[in-house]
Design a protein around this motif. Structure first.
Motif, PDB file in Angstrom:
ATOM      1  N   PRO A  27     -65.979  34.187  67.778  1.00 18.99           N
ATOM      2  CA  PRO A  27     -66.845  34.853  68.768  1.00 18.99           C
ATOM      3  C   PRO A  27     -67.394  36.224  68.354  1.00 18.99           C
ATOM      4  O   PRO A  27     -68.374  36.693  68.952  1.00 18.99           O
ATOM      5  CB  PRO A  27     -65.940  34.980  69.992  1.00 18.99           C
ATOM      6  CG  PRO A  27     -64.955  33.870  69.852  1.00 18.99           C
ATOM      7  CD  PRO A  27     -64.693  33.779  68.384  1.00 18.99           C
TER       8      PRO A  27
ATOM      9  N   SER B  89     -65.481  29.316  69.713  1.00 20.52           N
ATOM     10  CA  SER B  89     -65.858  30.430  70.598  1.00 20.52           C
ATOM     11  C   SER B  89     -64.754  30.792  71.577  1.00 20.52           C
ATOM     12  O   SER B  89     -65.007  31.386  72.623  1.00 20.52           O
ATOM     13  CB  SER B  89     -67.128  30.052  71.385  1.00 20.52           C
ATOM     14  OG  SER B  89     -68.179  29.695  70.508  1.00 20.52           O
TER      15      SER B  89
ATOM     16  N   THR C  90     -71.460  32.642  71.459  1.00 20.40           N
ATOM     17  CA  THR C  90     -71.164  31.218  71.229  1.00 20.40           C
ATOM     18  C   THR C  90     -71.919  30.675  70.005  1.00 20.40           C
ATOM     19  O   THR C  90     -72.015  29.465  69.829  1.00 20.40           O
ATOM     20  CB  THR C  90     -71.551  30.381  72.462  1.00 20.40           C
ATOM     21  OG1 THR C  90     -72.939  30.614  72.783  1.00 20.40           O
ATOM     22  CG2 THR C  90     -70.686  30.734  73.661  1.00 20.40           C
TER      23      THR C  90
ATOM     24  N   THR D   4     -66.498  34.317  75.774  1.00 20.86           N
ATOM     25  CA  THR D   4     -67.900  34.739  75.871  1.00 20.86           C
ATOM     26  C   THR D   4     -68.443  34.769  77.289  1.00 20.86           C
ATOM     27  O   THR D   4     -67.912  34.131  78.190  1.00 20.86           O
ATOM     28  CB  THR D   4     -68.779  33.774  75.049  1.00 20.86           C
ATOM     29  OG1 THR D   4     -68.633  32.452  75.590  1.00 20.86           O
ATOM     30  CG2 THR D   4     -68.356  33.759  73.593  1.00 20.86           C
TER      31      THR D   4
END
Length: 377
Positions: A68, A94, A111, A138
């Motif tokens: 990420p 992510s 992402t 995220t």
């Protein structure tokens, strides 16, 4: 007594298989005569690919991706030749677990790495891509995925922005001239079980960003950015997906998949239960109790997570649902109103969190024994 077990993991402590084994050990110690059947399930979050691989012949496809915060990592997705389908787990590239607590900041995470996995699948000619959402670090509304697939997000000067949460409020236009060839020939499915909209008090930022490292001020900025993206998308494409139930999943990734890839939303628990063949099982066998659970049961549990899907299954089949958890953070009466027959927590209040997580299996077995000794009286 017949028991059907469909638990979630106790995150950071026990896998769903370990939950089931500890629970069964507890029932055995209670001296109850029983048979049991375990279903490996997922709501689309962490463990999605494991659940898919458990029921469907797949091969692992290795991809050099990014975590990420943009550091190169080795990642993978699953490929089913039989269905010409890829199964991608958002948390694999992510996910929050890929970062140290110090690096968790949804203003700065992206992402993009998951987008690289999807790009690899599309370039290989795979025609169906299922993305299991959940566990993300995220709050970028999926613009990282979109950027990896050729979309550009531009500021007021036409400069290309980094695909992070902080950039959402700066987006003034979207350029899709370089979108990956063949993208429109692929069917995408966003697999998740939350029902939150993209923004607002029940949206991605206000409900989930704090656990990803956001301060109160960051949450306000992220929510403003999500609203801004929705405005720009409407200006560019003349449609809005922000209020669709589930668009707020995984920091708005569901919204991004719907908006930029035309993805359909698909219930995670329904998807995995269908794979598992549980409907065939229930047409042949009658169970006395349906057992489920997760590490912490709270209001979010009732907002579209795996347990809610299990409750729906129990209601449909008229099977009482018993839930187990590490920590119970909602009134039992509220859970009973929502359809849970009973619930018990396993934590030892005389010990700290680290102890409870380390000894979760033993605590679960002991509490289950105690519970079923009382139940059989």
């Amino acid at each position: 007594m017949k028991l059907l077990l469909i638990p979630d993991k106790f995150k950071g402590s026990l896998t769903s298989e370990e939950v089931s084994k500890a629970f069964i050990a507890g029932v055995e110690k209670a001296g109850v005569e029983f048979t049991s059947h375990y279903i490996k399930a997922s709501d689309g979050g962490d463990g999605f690919m494991n659940a898919v691989a458990h029921y469907k012949p797949c091969v692992s496809v290795q991809v050099i991706s990014e975590n990420p915060i943009g550091k190169p990592i080795q990642s993978y997705y699953l490929y089913s030749q039989e269905a010409n389908s890829a199964f991608v787990e958002l948390a694999n590239a992510s996910g929050m677990e890929l970062l140290t607590p110090e690096d968790r900041n949804p203003m700065l995470t992206s992402t993009f790495g998951t987008g690289l996995q999807i790009k690899d699948a599309v370039q290989k000619g795979i025609k169906n891509v299922y993305i299991g959402l959940g566990g993300s670090a995220t709050n970028d509304a999926g613009i990282g995925i979109a950027q990896a697939l050729g979309y550009s997000f531009l500021d007021e000067n036409g400069k290309k922005l980094k695909a992070t949460g902080a950039s959402l409020s700066q987006i003034k236009s979207i350029d899709d001239t370089d979108v990956l060839e063949g993208l429109k020939q692929v069917k995408f499915f966003a697999i998740n079980d939350v029902t939150n909209p993209l923004f607002g008090e029940n949206g991605a930022a206000h409900v989930y960003a704090a656990q990803k490292g956001a301060s109160e001020q960051m949450i306000k900025e992220l929510d403003f950015g999500l609203k801004n993206l929705d405005r720009i998308v409407f200006k560019k494409y003349n449609f809005q997906n922000a209020k669709l139930p589930g668009s707020g999943a995984a920091g708005g990734v569901a919204y991004g998949l719907k908006t930029f890839l035309g993805a359909n939303y698909f219930s995670g628990i329904d998807f995995v239960l269908e794979l598992s063949g549980v409907n065939d099982l229930l047409s042949k066998e009658r169970f006395d109790y349906l057992i489920t659970g997760e590490g912490k049961i709270d209001e979010q549990t009732l907002n579209g997570k795996l347990i809610q899907g299990v409750l729906a299954l129990g209601a449909r089949e008229n099977i009482p649902v018993i839930a187990v958890c590490g920590k119970l953070a909602i009134e039992k009466e509220e859970l009973k109103k929502r359809g849970i027959f009973d619930v018990f927590e396993i934590q030892d209040y005389t010990k700290d969190l680290a102890y409870n997580m380390k000894h979760a299996a033993g605590l679960l077995t002991a509490k289950t024994t105690e519970y079923f000794k009382l139940l059989k009286k």
